[in-house]
Design a protein around this motif. Structure first.
Motif, PDB file in Angstrom:
ATOM      1  N   ASP A 211      38.970  31.814  34.279  1.00 39.26           N
ATOM      2  CA  ASP A 211      38.381  30.765  35.296  1.00 39.26           C
ATOM      3  C   ASP A 211      38.313  31.195  36.795  1.00 39.26           C
ATOM      4  O   ASP A 211      38.069  30.395  37.638  1.00 39.26           O
ATOM      5  N   GLY A 212      38.621  32.493  36.639  1.00 38.17           N
ATOM      6  CA  GLY A 212      38.653  33.133  38.117  1.00 38.17           C
ATOM      7  C   GLY A 212      37.033  33.510  38.520  1.00 38.17           C
ATOM      8  O   GLY A 212      36.101  33.268  37.827  1.00 38.17           O
ATOM      9  N   GLU A 213      36.892  34.152  39.686  1.00 36.29           N
ATOM     10  CA  GLU A 213      35.611  34.602  40.305  1.00 36.29           C
ATOM     11  C   GLU A 213      35.209  35.785  39.366  1.00 36.29           C
ATOM     12  O   GLU A 213      36.115  36.803  38.981  1.00 36.29           O
ATOM     13  N   THR A 214      33.875  35.729  39.015  1.00 38.00           N
ATOM     14  CA  THR A 214      33.502  36.871  38.277  1.00 38.00           C
ATOM     15  C   THR A 214      33.570  38.152  39.026  1.00 38.00           C
ATOM     16  O   THR A 214      33.101  38.293  40.185  1.00 38.00           O
ATOM     17  N   LEU A 215      34.037  39.077  38.482  1.00 41.38           N
ATOM     18  CA  LEU A 215      34.190  40.484  39.143  1.00 41.38           C
ATOM     19  C   LEU A 215      32.716  40.981  39.413  1.00 41.38           C
ATOM     20  O   LEU A 215      31.667  41.005  38.595  1.00 41.38           O
ATOM     21  N   HIS A 216      32.548  41.622  40.781  1.00 45.94           N
ATOM     22  CA  HIS A 216      31.085  42.057  41.112  1.00 45.94           C
ATOM     23  C   HIS A 216      31.490  43.107  41.975  1.00 45.94           C
ATOM     24  O   HIS A 216      32.555  43.675  42.424  1.00 45.94           O
ATOM     25  N   GLN A 217      30.257  44.070  42.250  1.00 48.25           N
ATOM     26  CA  GLN A 217      30.475  45.257  42.875  1.00 48.25           C
ATOM     27  C   GLN A 217      30.928  45.054  44.402  1.00 48.25           C
ATOM     28  O   GLN A 217      31.883  45.780  44.903  1.00 48.25           O
ATOM     29  N   GLY A 218      30.676  44.101  45.023  1.00 49.38           N
ATOM     30  CA  GLY A 218      30.983  44.013  46.282  1.00 49.38           C
ATOM     31  C   GLY A 218      32.641  43.470  46.206  1.00 49.38           C
ATOM     32  O   GLY A 218      33.320  44.041  47.234  1.00 49.38           O
ATOM     33  N   MET A 219      33.238  42.941  45.231  1.00 47.00           N
ATOM     34  CA  MET A 219      34.665  42.805  45.233  1.00 47.00           C
ATOM     35  C   MET A 219      35.262  43.876  44.886  1.00 47.00           C
ATOM     36  O   MET A 219      36.521  44.215  45.393  1.00 47.00           O
ATOM     37  N   ALA A 220      34.626  44.835  44.060  1.00 49.63           N
ATOM     38  CA  ALA A 220      35.281  45.970  43.943  1.00 49.63           C
ATOM     39  C   ALA A 220      35.365  46.988  45.124  1.00 49.63           C
ATOM     40  O   ALA A 220      36.444  47.597  45.405  1.00 49.63           O
ATOM     41  N   ASN A 221      34.304  46.931  45.719  1.00 51.01           N
ATOM     42  CA  ASN A 221      34.120  47.842  47.128  1.00 51.01           C
ATOM     43  C   ASN A 221      35.276  47.210  48.009  1.00 51.01           C
ATOM     44  O   ASN A 221      36.087  47.984  48.838  1.00 51.01           O
ATOM     45  N   HIS A 222      35.538  45.953  48.217  1.00 53.71           N
ATOM     46  CA  HIS A 222      36.535  45.542  48.916  1.00 53.71           C
ATOM     47  C   HIS A 222      37.806  45.858  48.664  1.00 53.71           C
ATOM     48  O   HIS A 222      38.757  46.303  49.357  1.00 53.71           O
ATOM     49  N   LEU A 223      38.220  45.483  47.363  1.00 55.67           N
ATOM     50  CA  LEU A 223      39.468  45.826  46.824  1.00 55.67           C
ATOM     51  C   LEU A 223      39.959  47.244  46.782  1.00 55.67           C
ATOM     52  O   LEU A 223      41.137  47.651  47.127  1.00 55.67           O
ATOM     53  N   SER A 224      38.944  48.054  46.872  1.00 54.62           N
ATOM     54  CA  SER A 224      39.192  49.701  46.903  1.00 54.62           C
ATOM     55  C   SER A 224      39.836  50.049  47.974  1.00 54.62           C
ATOM     56  O   SER A 224      40.096  51.060  48.407  1.00 54.62           O
ATOM     57  N   THR A 225      39.592  49.084  49.188  1.00 56.21           N
ATOM     58  CA  THR A 225      40.031  49.702  50.529  1.00 56.21           C
ATOM     59  C   THR A 225      41.665  49.079  50.735  1.00 56.21           C
ATOM     60  O   THR A 225      42.036  49.486  51.687  1.00 56.21           O
ATOM     61  N   LYS A 226      42.208  48.501  49.731  1.00 58.46           N
ATOM     62  CA  LYS A 226      43.674  47.916  50.009  1.00 58.46           C
ATOM     63  C   LYS A 226      44.632  48.955  49.581  1.00 58.46           C
ATOM     64  O   LYS A 226      44.361  49.920  48.866  1.00 58.46           O
ATOM     65  N   LYS A 227      45.739  48.757  50.348  1.00 62.01           N
ATOM     66  CA  LYS A 227      47.000  49.730  50.069  1.00 62.01           C
ATOM     67  C   LYS A 227      47.739  49.444  48.914  1.00 62.01           C
ATOM     68  O   LYS A 227      47.989  50.171  47.963  1.00 62.01           O
ATOM     69  N   ASN A 228      48.037  48.004  48.694  1.00 60.62           N
ATOM     70  CA  ASN A 228      49.168  47.610  47.524  1.00 60.62           C
ATOM     71  C   ASN A 228      48.264  46.438  46.883  1.00 60.62           C
ATOM     72  O   ASN A 228      48.112  45.422  47.530  1.00 60.62           O
TER      73      ASN A 228
END
Length: 226
Positions: free
Chosen positions: A89-106
Motif C-alpha cells: 500500500d505504499g507509493e509505487t516505485l518509479h524512475q523519478g523516485m529511484a533518481n532521488h533516492l540514489s543521491t542519499k547517503k544513508n
C-alpha cells in the motif's frame, strides 16, 4: 551510500548483491549494503517477532518491540535520510523516485512480512513507504532488492558507461526506442537504414520519434498531462 536492510530472511536477499552491477558497486566501494536479521532481536527463547492482531482477523503481525530495538540501535549509529518500509500500500516505485533516492547517503529499508508491521512502527519511524506493484509478495525482501537495484545502478561509477542509465526507459517520461546490433541483415531482417547512415542528428530524431510511438502504443498513460 550505505543501505541497511531489516529482514527476516537475510539469505533470500543476499544473492542479488553477490552478482552483476550490484556486486560491482559494492566492490568499488561506492555502496555498502548491510543485512540485519530481525530474529536476533526477537522475544523469549523462540525469538518471537510476530503475534496475533488485536481485534481478531486472519494473519499475524510483526511486533513493535523487536523492530523498535533494532531500529533504535541502527539510528544510534547514523542518521538516515529515509526510513523505507516495503509495503503493497505504499507509493509505487518509479524512475523519478529511484533518481532521488540514489543521491542519499544513508537509507534504512524495512522488509515487511505476514499482514505487515504494527502500525506504530510506521507512525514512529517510517518516512517513506514503497510498493513495487499492485500485487502481494510473501515478504518485502524481493521488493527491497528491486529498489536497491533501481537506485544503485544510478550511482556514478557503478555502470561503466554512465550515460547508459540516462537513456533508459522513463528517464525522459518515455519508453526507450528499439535498439539493434550486428549483423545489419539477419535472415532478411534488416536494421533500419537511418541507424547505419552516420547522421547523428537524424538518428537522435528517429530515436525520439520511435520512443514517442512506442510509449503511445504501449503506455499511453505516461503521455497524459497532469
Amino acid at each position: 551510500m550505505r543501505i541497511d536492510i531489516i529482514t527476516l530472511l537475510p539469505e533470500l536477499i543476499k544473492s542479488p548483491f553477490e552478482a552483476s552491477i550490484l556486486k560491482r558497486g559494492i566492490e568499488k566501494g561506492l555502496v555498502e549494503v548491510h543485512m540485519h536479521d530481525l530474529r536476533k532481536y526477537g522475544l523469549n527463547r523462540y525469538n518471537q517477532v510476530d503475534d496475533y492482531q488485536y481485534g481478531g482477523g486472519a494473519g499475524m503481525v510483526m511486533m513493535i518491540e523487536p523492530l523498535d530495538k533494532l531500529i533504535h540501535e541502527l539510528k544510534a549509529e547514523r542518521e538516515y535520510e529515509e526510513v523505507i518500509y516495503m509495503t503493497p500500500d505504499g507509493e509505487t516505485l518509479h524512475q523519478g523516485m529511484a533518481n532521488h533516492l540514489s543521491t542519499k547517503k544513508n537509507l534504512l529499508i524495512i522488509c515487511g512480512h505476514y499482514k505487515g508491521v504494527d502500525q506504530r512502527v510506521r507512525d514512529l519511524y517510517v518516512t517513506k513507504e514503497i510498493s513495487i506493484g499492485d500485487y502481494v509478495l510473501s515478504g518485502g525482501e524481493l521488493g527491497a532488492a528491486v529498489l536497491c537495484d533501481a537506485l544503485i545502478r544510478l550511482i556514478p561509477g557503478v555502470i561503466s558507461d554512465e550515460t547508459s542509465a540516462l537513456t533508459d526507459s522513463f528517464q525522459d517520461g518515455l519508453l526507450a526506442p528499439p535498439v539493434y546490433t550486428r549483423p545489419a541483415d539477419y535472415k532478411g531482417h534488416k536494421v533500419p537504414e537511418i541507424l547505419l547512415s552516420g547522421n547523428l542528428p537524424a538518428i537522435e530524431q528517429w530515436r525520439e520519434d520511435q520512443a514517442y510511438e512506442r510509449t503511445k502504443n504501449r503506455r499511453p498513460d505516461l503521455l497524459k498531462e497532469d
